[in-house]
Design an enzyme around this catalytic site. Structure first.
Site, mmCIF file in Angstrom:
data_model
loop_
_atom_site.group_PDB
_atom_site.id
_atom_site.type_symbol
_atom_site.label_atom_id
_atom_site.label_comp_id
_atom_site.label_asym_id
_atom_site.label_seq_id
_atom_site.Cartn_x
_atom_site.Cartn_y
_atom_site.Cartn_z
ATOM 1 N N CYS A 69 0.844 -1.195 0.061
ATOM 2 C CA CYS A 69 0.077 -0.005 -0.046
ATOM 3 C C CYS A 69 0.943 1.311 0.096
ATOM 4 C CB CYS A 69 -0.860 -0.131 1.161
ATOM 5 S SG CYS A 69 -1.892 1.495 1.537
ATOM 6 N N CYS A 180 -1.068 4.023 -6.300
ATOM 7 C CA CYS A 180 -2.069 3.188 -5.180
ATOM 8 C C CYS A 180 -2.151 1.684 -5.749
ATOM 9 C CB CYS A 180 -3.192 3.936 -5.163
ATOM 10 S SG CYS A 180 -4.649 3.184 -4.149
HETATM 11 N N1 DGL Z 1 -4.175 0.342 -1.556
HETATM 12 C C1 DGL Z 1 -3.554 1.880 -1.081
HETATM 13 C C2 DGL Z 1 -2.420 2.540 -1.662
HETATM 14 O O1 DGL Z 1 -1.752 1.922 -2.339
HETATM 15 C C3 DGL Z 1 -4.587 2.863 -0.493
HETATM 16 C C4 DGL Z 1 -5.962 2.610 -0.594
HETATM 17 C C5 DGL Z 1 -6.684 3.242 0.684
HETATM 18 O O2 DGL Z 1 -6.852 4.585 0.257
HETATM 19 O O3 DGL Z 1 -6.896 2.842 1.458
HETATM 20 O O4 DGL Z 1 -2.322 3.699 -1.511
#
Ligand code: DGL
Length: 267
Positions: A69, A180
């Protein structure tokens, strides 16, 4: 054992790359769905959750944790490394470096959560790797939630994405960084928008290679792992949605490794 964490299903894109490069590894995936999205939270709140999830994964026996993430990496990877000094912690950062290095027009765009977009970590990454390349940072509030609810073909949403990207594409951006992990699953919707003008840049395979290197170093590349690899899924809310996501996102290779139903972990 390798733990992979995200706020929700976005990190499954990274998990799939790891599973493919380390077919015999034992994997555990944690989706912090009770606290999603991370992208509109402040750094302290994100850090608190990432530490909690990281400690949970360490208790399950993970010698390596991948923070799949970008938002959690920017806010909390340093704190997690400090809290778990005996665990190898790998973070995920937007692919500014490969995008800038391959751009011919000298202009790139990065799609990111609000939190990542304003982070000092992203600013540093741009200073270090983008040099003379112009970088447009495009915050995308609500996009991760759209993916999480598996609304991947919504025409209104496609229009929103087109409106956001059109000005930078028209200005010559020829690389669009998916900053993301959730956005990787929007590639089918984004491809027609950027077609002929820009390429999408994602770092899942690069992270998986880094994971493979570290796994080799700490002896977790299959030595004690199950013969055909294994996968445990866990979430802080609605664990069954992870199973549904595997089907909708066509991640059959992950489904084939599953060692049981998805667990609810109240942490
Ligand atoms: N999947 C996460 C990222 O790579 C973020 C998603 C969220 O906002 O929870 O930033």
């Amino acid at each position: 054992m390798i733990g992979v964490l995200d706020s929700g299903i976005g990190g499954l894109s990274v998990l799939a790359a790891i599973a493919s490069i380390l077919p015999r590894s034992e994997l555990i995936y944690f989706a912090d769905t009770a606290h999603l999205p991370y992208g509109d939270k402040d750094d302290d709140a994100i850090r608190e959750r990432v530490l909690r999830v990281g400690q949970y994964l360490a208790r399950q026996g993970c010698g390596q944790i991948v923070v799949a993430c970008n938002t959690a990496t920017a806010a909390a990877v340093a704190a997690l490394r400090e809290a778990l000094p005996r665990v190898g912690v790998i973070g995920v950062e937007p692919g500014i470096k490969p995008a800038a290095a391959s751009s011919k027009s000298g202009r790139i765009a990065v799609l990111a959560t609000v939190s990542t977009a304003r982070s000092e970590r992203l600013a540093r990454l741009i200073r270090q790797h983008a040099g003379a390349v112009r970088v447009d940072i495009l915050p995308c509030p609500g996009w991760a939630t759209k993916v999480e609810t598996l609304q991947l073909g919504d025409p209104d949403f496609a229009e929103t994405a087109r409106r956001l990207l059109e000005p930078v594409l028209a200005a010559g951006a020829d690389r669009v960084v998916l900053g993301c992990t959730h956005y990787v699953f929007l590639a089918p919707l984004l491809e027609p928008i950027v077609a002929g003008r820009a390429a999408l840049v994602d770092v899942a395979d690069a992270v998986a290679r880094q994971c493979q290197r570290l796994a080799g170093e700490i002896g977790e590349d299959g030595g004690t792992a199950a013969r055909h690899g294994s996968l445990t899924l866990a979430a802080s809310a609605h664990p069954e949605r992870l199973l549904k996501a595997l089907t909708v996102l066509k991640l059959e290779s992950l489904a084939a490794r599953l060692s049981g139903p998805a667990n609810l972990a109240d942490i």
